[in-house]
Design an enzyme around this catalytic site. Structure first.
Site, PDB file in Angstrom:
ATOM      1  N   HIS A  22       0.835  -1.200   0.000  1.00 30.48           N
ATOM      2  CA  HIS A  22       0.000   0.000   0.000  1.00 30.48           C
ATOM      3  C   HIS A  22       0.875   1.259   0.000  1.00 30.48           C
ATOM      4  CE1 HIS A  22      -3.587   2.391   1.117  1.00 30.48           C
ATOM      5  NE2 HIS A  22      -2.709   3.113   1.785  1.00 30.48           N
ATOM      6  N   GLU A  23       1.832   1.291   0.898  1.00 31.45           N
ATOM      7  CA  GLU A  23       2.722   2.452   0.991  1.00 31.45           C
ATOM      8  C   GLU A  23       3.604   2.588  -0.252  1.00 31.45           C
ATOM      9  OE1 GLU A  23       2.521   4.851   3.251  1.00 31.45           O
ATOM     10  OE2 GLU A  23       0.847   3.732   4.100  1.00 31.45           O
ATOM     11  N   HIS A  26       1.847   4.673  -2.772  1.00 30.58           N
ATOM     12  CA  HIS A  26       1.994   6.109  -2.526  1.00 30.58           C
ATOM     13  C   HIS A  26       3.379   6.587  -2.988  1.00 30.58           C
ATOM     14  CE1 HIS A  26      -1.752   6.348  -0.412  1.00 30.58           C
ATOM     15  NE2 HIS A  26      -1.356   5.563   0.573  1.00 30.58           N
TER      16      HIS A  26
END
Length: 172
Positions: A22-23, A26
């Protein structure tokens, strides 16, 4: 309670992987739009090891449950918001894509992880008869140890748990 601790490492690995991917979404979105990534950390807490490349501190941190990304201007109150490398200076669409980057990576992770998990399968006990007491209903039905139950009332049996449930629900 020991069963709880037996599953804890696997849970931590899965949760950590989901959060890390998920990170990473980003991170990729920030790099794509020229937003300065200050920290990309695998794990949380104090920094154990790492290196710096450009403006980014790549680090391995103490608690291995995922990670985080810190970008310039992530908080509206950040004094660097006037900088051209700030997240807040990007267009609304670019900010939406930055924040959506994590979700996109979670979807991609699921598209890869689920087929792998389903391919590896789940072990279960076959619906085979283990012991038959003389005079029992199983004995009267001519079932013997080692017999495999293929169906009950026309419903296929795939596991011993499935067999137990069907027998319990069948009634007298």
């Amino acid at each position: 309670m020991s069963w709880l601790w037996q599953g804890a490492p696997a849970f931590a690995l899965v949760l950590g992987s989901v959060v890390l991917f998920h990170e990473f979404g980003h991170y990729l979105a920030a790099k794509m739009y020229g937003i300065t990534v200050e920290i990309f950390s695998v794990g949380f807490g104090p920094r154990l090891w790492g290196f710096r490349r450009g403006a980014t501190d790549y680090r391995l941190s103490w608690i291995p449950l995922g990670g985080y990304v810190a970008v310039a201007g992530q908080e509206p109150s950040d004094p660097r918001n006037s900088s051209s490398i700030s997240l807040q200076r990007r267009s609304v669409g670019q900010r939406v894509l930055f924040y959506s980057g994590g979700v996109v990576m979670n979807v991609l992770f699921a598209l890869v992880a689920f087929p792998i998990a389903f391919h590896s399968g789940v072990s279960f006990l076959a619906p085979e008869i283990g012991r038959v007491d003389g005079g029992s209903a199983a004995w009267e039905a001519d079932l013997r140890p080692g017999d495999r139950v293929l169906a009950i009332g026309g419903k296929p049996m795939y596991s011993f748990d499935n067999l137990i449930v069907e027998v319990a629900l069948a009634g007298p």
